[in-house]
Scaffold this active site. Sequence first.
Site, PDB file in Angstrom:
ATOM      1  N   GLU A  35       0.880  -1.182   0.000  1.00  0.00           N
ATOM      2  CA  GLU A  35       0.000   0.000   0.000  1.00  0.00           C
ATOM      3  C   GLU A  35       0.907   1.218   0.000  1.00  0.00           C
ATOM      4  OE1 GLU A  35      -3.130  -0.198  -0.315  1.00  0.00           O
ATOM      5  OE2 GLU A  35      -3.720  -2.164   0.412  1.00  0.00           O
ATOM      6  N   CYS A  67      -2.226   9.266   2.300  1.00  0.00           N
ATOM      7  CA  CYS A  67      -1.894   8.662   1.007  1.00  0.00           C
ATOM      8  C   CYS A  67      -2.947   9.057  -0.016  1.00  0.00           C
ATOM      9  CB  CYS A  67      -1.794   7.157   1.135  1.00  0.00           C
ATOM     10  SG  CYS A  67      -3.210   6.444   1.955  1.00  0.00           S
TER      11      CYS A  67
HETATM   12  P1  NAD Z   1       8.282   5.311   4.501  1.00  0.00           P
HETATM   13  O1  NAD Z   1       8.288   4.551   3.235  1.00  0.00           O
HETATM   14  O2  NAD Z   1       9.402   6.231   4.778  1.00  0.00           O
HETATM   15  O3  NAD Z   1       8.203   4.304   5.761  1.00  0.00           O
HETATM   16  C1  NAD Z   1       7.131   3.393   5.916  1.00  0.00           C
HETATM   17  C2  NAD Z   1       7.599   2.199   6.734  1.00  0.00           C
HETATM   18  O4  NAD Z   1       8.506   1.427   5.947  1.00  0.00           O
HETATM   19  C3  NAD Z   1       8.339   2.560   8.009  1.00  0.00           C
HETATM   20  O5  NAD Z   1       7.934   1.678   9.034  1.00  0.00           O
HETATM   21  C4  NAD Z   1       9.809   2.352   7.633  1.00  0.00           C
HETATM   22  O6  NAD Z   1      10.630   2.030   8.715  1.00  0.00           O
HETATM   23  C5  NAD Z   1       9.707   1.181   6.675  1.00  0.00           C
HETATM   24  N1  NAD Z   1      10.776   1.082   5.666  1.00  0.00           N
HETATM   25  C6  NAD Z   1      11.403   2.084   5.014  1.00  0.00           C
HETATM   26  N2  NAD Z   1      12.262   1.588   4.108  1.00  0.00           N
HETATM   27  C7  NAD Z   1      12.183   0.239   4.183  1.00  0.00           C
HETATM   28  C8  NAD Z   1      12.841  -0.835   3.499  1.00  0.00           C
HETATM   29  N3  NAD Z   1      13.737  -0.605   2.546  1.00  0.00           N
HETATM   30  N4  NAD Z   1      12.498  -2.096   3.826  1.00  0.00           N
HETATM   31  C9  NAD Z   1      11.565  -2.347   4.784  1.00  0.00           C
HETATM   32  N5  NAD Z   1      10.934  -1.372   5.472  1.00  0.00           N
HETATM   33  C10 NAD Z   1      11.239  -0.091   5.180  1.00  0.00           C
HETATM   34  O7  NAD Z   1       6.873   6.103   4.543  1.00  0.00           O
HETATM   35  P2  NAD Z   1       6.349   7.178   5.589  1.00  0.00           P
HETATM   36  O8  NAD Z   1       7.071   8.461   5.382  1.00  0.00           O
HETATM   37  O9  NAD Z   1       6.266   6.596   6.940  1.00  0.00           O
HETATM   38  O10 NAD Z   1       4.826   7.331   5.076  1.00  0.00           O
HETATM   39  C11 NAD Z   1       4.446   8.143   4.005  1.00  0.00           C
HETATM   40  C12 NAD Z   1       4.248   7.340   2.732  1.00  0.00           C
HETATM   41  O11 NAD Z   1       3.347   6.264   2.966  1.00  0.00           O
HETATM   42  C13 NAD Z   1       3.594   8.160   1.634  1.00  0.00           C
HETATM   43  O12 NAD Z   1       4.200   7.842   0.415  1.00  0.00           O
HETATM   44  C14 NAD Z   1       2.143   7.699   1.664  1.00  0.00           C
HETATM   45  O13 NAD Z   1       1.443   7.914   0.467  1.00  0.00           O
HETATM   46  C15 NAD Z   1       2.310   6.253   1.987  1.00  0.00           C
HETATM   47  N6  NAD Z   1       1.103   5.653   2.550  1.00  0.00           N
HETATM   48  C16 NAD Z   1       0.354   4.829   1.776  1.00  0.00           C
HETATM   49  C17 NAD Z   1      -0.829   4.291   2.270  1.00  0.00           C
HETATM   50  C18 NAD Z   1      -1.682   3.387   1.421  1.00  0.00           C
HETATM   51  O14 NAD Z   1      -2.529   2.716   1.993  1.00  0.00           O
HETATM   52  N7  NAD Z   1      -1.512   3.343   0.113  1.00  0.00           N
HETATM   53  C19 NAD Z   1      -1.223   4.574   3.577  1.00  0.00           C
HETATM   54  C20 NAD Z   1      -0.423   5.409   4.355  1.00  0.00           C
HETATM   55  C21 NAD Z   1       0.742   5.944   3.829  1.00  0.00           C
END
Ligand code: NAD
Length: 508
Positions: free
Chosen positions: A261, A295
């Site tokens: 997601e 998102c």
């Molecule tokens: P992020 O990608 O920086 O982090 C999200 C999570 O992923 C964190 O727990 C982080 O520690 C982990 N992570 C980061 N890199 C990783 C890797 N290489 N391997 C495994 N885990 C890893 O995102 P954020 O800044 O916390 O959130 C914002 C983003 O999330 C925006 O792009 C938003 O659109 C998206 N989002 C999408 C949805 C959806 O349902 N489509 C919902 C909420 C947020």
Amino acid sequence: MKDILDKLGIKSVNAGQSTGQESWEGSGSVLESYSPVDGKLIASVREASREDYDRIIEKATEAFAEWRLVPAPKRGEVVRQIGEQLRSYKRELGTLVSYEMGKSLQEGMGEVQEMIDICDFAVGLSRQLYGLTMHSERPLHRMYEQWHPLGVVGIISAFNFPVAVWSWNSMLAWVCGDVCVWKASEKAPLSSLACQHIIREVLIKNEVPEGVSCLVTGGREVGVWLAEDTRVPLVSATGSTRMGKAVGEAVGRRLGRSLLELGGNNAIIVAPSADLNVAIPGIVFGAVGTAGQRCTSARRLIVHESIYDEVKQRLTKAYAQLRIGNPLDEGNHVGPLIDKQAVEGYLATVEEIRKEGGTFLVVPKVLEGVGYESGCYVAPCIAEVAEQYPIVQHETFAPILYLMKYSTIEEAIEIQNGVPQGLSSALFSLDMRESELFLSHAGSDCGIANVNIGTSGAEIGGAFGGEKDSGGGRESGSDAWRAYMRRQTNTLNFGNALPLAQGIKFEL
Ligand code: NAD
């Protein structure tokens, strides 16, 4: 806040690792959680070491052997009680979410309400995990399919929905017979601890095997461990497209399953027939709600040329009324961004818009002075741009709305679809033909397409998720539960011969 933190079991130093019933500090580095609301340190927690992580996965694996044998409606009963607990902690948890992440109190409470709603949904689902039966081509044979639980589900969540995303996954996974290991966002670790504390009593009272609900605290590295771990058959990851590509690749390499997601770049089309009294609040809430950190936030507004000036005027007026400030004060509409790094991202995008030729209808600004000491408050802004600008292709997680003009509905749909992401989309129109076209095969290419409501605020009853760079996963309602189970086809011969399929004869 002190009372609320006490009630949620948050101390100044916290145990960040948990197998549901048992918690411990962990031996990784210290993670401090600062509030973007006032810049103050809320509390700290220690991250997991690899040993902590392995201990949790082992416990979860053991718990699965027991939990999968508990009848699904009984698992549903546990989820029902979790929903009741969430009801009684709604204000406290909603307040912590608001203070730790910065969304408005109403949105924080709304997030907890979503958790309660998914619990209710999952309780009903626990009696509806249906499989099909088929007619066998062979006499005296019965053929059917069953859905079995998968095992350990790894949940990686983003900061902006620090608790709801966990519940969308875990409540379904639990009624399906799976066990969950949650790695919450390192930007909102205390909200995840609070959830574990809230449900612990239910787990103990119902003698749920220890390990069914695990929490492992840490950053990206812990997410990588989950993605690469063959003991974790499904990784459900919510976050940026960059993260999703890394997780998808790592899980794919070991032929595991992932449910992704990811980021959105959501557009709203405003047609000539739109009821602007409905459209304007939908656009403004979509663009500035959660300070543009959903998102599903509205990022692109595609307006018909005949009403472009009127929409501009009404938006300018609406934006002038926005109150930006402490999200715990219900009189404010817009709270802070998550941290100063997000403010830098906002400023970099503003600069890029100017460089590419965009002009601001509502000007961007970083707010300073009393009430804005955290340095995380920015003014929502609107930029007039052309669809070809490269910056319009990107998701900036901040309240920046791009304004564009169109002349035919086909052109508007093409602009709407002309970005790498495909999460949410909306059309404001009272024209039946336009509306049907927007929802048809030739219409929006997103996972969510709405008419006369904005892009954000999905209900849990529908399957939630996007296409293209938004990931392709589906969570929450409808038949999203199938992602948490494995399908097995069963053929049973109750005759006294062994007829082969496809008419094959094999005589001995
Ligand atoms: P992020 O990608 O920086 O982090 C999200 C999570 O992923 C964190 O727990 C982080 O520690 C982990 N992570 C980061 N890199 C990783 C890797 N290489 N391997 C495994 N885990 C890893 O995102 P954020 O800044 O916390 O959130 C914002 C983003 O999330 C925006 O792009 C938003 O659109 C998206 N989002 C999408 C949805 C959806 O349902 N489509 C919902 C909420 C947020």
